[in-house]
Design a protein around this motif. Structure first.
Motif, short mmCIF file in Angstrom:
data_model
loop_
_atom_site.label_atom_id
_atom_site.label_comp_id
_atom_site.label_asym_id
_atom_site.label_seq_id
_atom_site.Cartn_x
_atom_site.Cartn_y
_atom_site.Cartn_z
N ALA A 250 44.27 63.58 22.75
CA ALA A 250 44.15 62.10 21.93
C ALA A 250 43.49 62.52 20.63
N THR A 251 44.05 61.64 19.89
CA THR A 251 43.89 62.09 18.53
C THR A 251 43.79 60.26 17.94
N VAL A 252 43.26 60.52 16.72
CA VAL A 252 42.59 59.44 15.89
C VAL A 252 42.43 59.78 14.38
N ASN A 253 43.77 59.26 13.80
CA ASN A 253 43.91 59.18 12.00
C ASN A 253 43.71 60.72 11.67
N GLY A 254 44.09 61.13 13.15
CA GLY A 254 45.65 62.62 12.72
C GLY A 254 43.80 63.67 13.38
N GLY A 309 42.58 49.02 11.24
CA GLY A 309 43.93 49.99 10.50
C GLY A 309 43.74 51.75 11.55
N ASP A 310 42.94 52.15 11.95
CA ASP A 310 43.24 53.39 12.79
C ASP A 310 44.04 53.35 13.72
N LYS A 311 44.78 54.15 13.31
CA LYS A 311 45.95 55.61 14.01
C LYS A 311 45.85 56.32 15.28
N MET A 312 46.05 55.91 16.78
CA MET A 312 45.74 56.68 17.44
C MET A 312 47.01 56.72 17.98
N SER A 313 46.88 58.02 18.80
CA SER A 313 47.65 58.98 19.38
C SER A 313 47.53 59.11 20.93
N VAL A 314 47.89 59.18 21.83
CA VAL A 314 47.89 60.06 22.92
C VAL A 314 49.17 60.52 23.27
N TRP A 315 48.36 62.11 24.21
CA TRP A 315 49.89 62.87 24.86
C TRP A 315 49.85 63.82 25.80
N LEU A 316 50.64 63.15 26.80
CA LEU A 316 50.46 64.05 28.20
C LEU A 316 51.39 64.91 28.24
N SER A 317 51.29 66.22 29.08
CA SER A 317 52.54 67.00 28.92
C SER A 317 53.76 66.46 30.47
N LEU A 323 52.06 58.37 23.22
CA LEU A 323 51.83 57.11 22.93
C LEU A 323 51.48 56.45 21.10
N TYR A 324 51.92 56.19 20.48
CA TYR A 324 51.36 55.75 19.28
C TYR A 324 50.86 54.29 19.30
N ASN A 325 49.63 54.39 18.78
CA ASN A 325 49.56 52.56 18.88
C ASN A 325 48.46 52.14 17.84
N ASP A 326 48.35 51.29 16.85
CA ASP A 326 47.39 50.92 15.96
C ASP A 326 46.06 50.06 16.23
N VAL A 327 45.20 49.92 15.31
CA VAL A 327 44.45 48.92 15.69
C VAL A 327 43.97 48.61 14.80
N VAL A 328 44.30 46.88 15.51
CA VAL A 328 43.73 45.71 15.10
C VAL A 328 43.23 44.76 14.58
N GLU A 329 42.31 44.02 14.08
CA GLU A 329 40.97 42.91 14.54
C GLU A 329 41.97 41.85 14.44
N GLU A 330 40.83 40.98 15.67
CA GLU A 330 42.22 39.89 16.01
C GLU A 330 42.76 38.88 14.39
#
Length: 339
Positions: A250-254, A309-317, A323-330
């Motif tokens: 899992a990666t957040v903001n690089g 504004g956070d940018k997340m990605s999770v990777w599985l082998s 999966l790339y997804n940004d965080v947005v407050e409602e």
């Protein structure tokens, strides 16, 4: 019982350029990380699959379609139930300074929590400001059940698995829960009873300190809409004969924050499927999120929480991908949509 053998190796669900309709298909490029390609806006071609994603007899055709937008690999209508395991990695239990559970710690999420690649994770108003609720990222391996499973043995458990996928189980727990867990560690209140339930001492403290009136209110922030990225594809179980050898990150903001392997799971896939099927039928389309490795934000000092504004990605082998997804407050999401 023979293992489920699909005609496809990897399955994606998408809107096609050619038809502007939803299709399922198998990526033409067998090695392509479809989630990464979608994020980079690269061309993705897929052989159309005729039939249902949950039907092992669904056929891969020779018709090639172009992906316009990538969706969750199963629709919300196809997902029967979302089951989730908590505290299921040895290293995660150690970092949280919590005892390893004797039985799987189970909770549920609604299908409305599921979103696909590139869709924003929405932090609802009820979980704001984020600094008071510690929204957390969690990379997880997902089990997709392919045939009705009830009272199955560990030896036969994998025969009921259609495929595997990935998830980012973003949780928004009430702040009192984090505080309670920290305060009760040295008090010996985190033990489990013989049937796997948390001790009444802990439950009573959670109930009284939180001030909630019912369990629904207590757990609501664990189950909010649009907080659970799922995908980017299904990988047939025949391509992953040993699900205890899957790497996940899992990666957040690089910044790489989680880097684990399913070998660290306390309850592996076989044991999980067998346990959850005792007395209860796991229907085809049931998905099971199997927990997360060490590196979550709430254990860090100071705590690391997700925010607008956070940018997340999770990777599985093993072909699952990213999966790339940004965080947005409602509230901000609403105001931006109106512009």
């Amino acid at each position: 019982m023979a293992p489920i053998r699909t005609q496809w190796t990897r399955l994606i669900r998408f809107v096609a350029n050619e038809t502007s309709r939803v299709h399922i298909g198998q990526p033409v490029d067998e090695a392509l990380d479809v989630g990464l390609a979608a994020y980079q806006r690269k061309l993705i071609k897929a052989f159309e699959i005729s039939g249902s994603a949950l039907d092992p007899a669904a056929q891969v055709t020779t018709k090639v379609l172009t992906v316009k937008s990538l969706l969750t690999p199963l629709s919300r209508e196809e997902v029967k139930l979302v089951r989730c395991l908590g505290l299921n990695y040895v290293d995660h239990a150690e970092e949280a300074r919590l005892p390893k559970p004797n039985f799987p710690v189970l909770f549920y999420k609604p299908v409305t929590s599921l979103i696909g690649p590139l869709a924003p994770v929405i932090i609802p108003k009820v979980a704001q400001p984020p600094k008071d609720h510690n929204p957390d990222y969690e990379v997880e391996l997902v089990i997709v059940i392919g045939r009705a499973a009830k009272n199955v043995s560990e030896a036969d458990a994998l025969d009921y698995v259609l495929a595997y996928s990935g998830a980012n189980d973003v949780r928004l727990p009430p702040p009192c829960i984090r505080t309670i867990l920290v305060l009760t560690r040295p008090l010996g209140l985190l033990s489990q009873t013989s049937d796997g339930r948390l001790s009444m001492g802990l439950l009573q403290i959670i109930w009284s300190v939180s001030g909630v009136k019912d369990a629904t209110a207590l757990c609501s922030n664990f189950s909010t809409d649009n907080t659970n990225p799922f995908g980017p594809c299904l990988v047939s179980s025949r391509l992953i004969p040993d699900p205890q050898r899957v790497s996940l990150k899992a990666t957040v903001n690089g910044s790489l924050l989680q880097d684990g392997n399913t070998a660290e799971q306390i309850f592996g896939v076989r044991r999980t499927v067998a346990f959850l099927s005792q007395g209860t039928t796991l229907e085809p389309g049931t998905i099971i999120l199997t927990g997360t490795p060490k590196g979550v934000g709430f254990v860090k000092s100071p705590p690391l929480y997700l925010k607008h504004g956070d940018k997340m990605s999770v990777w599985l082998s093993n072909g699952i991908g990213t999966l790339y997804n940004d965080v947005v407050e409602e509230e901000r999401s609403t105001s931006q949509t109106k512009l």
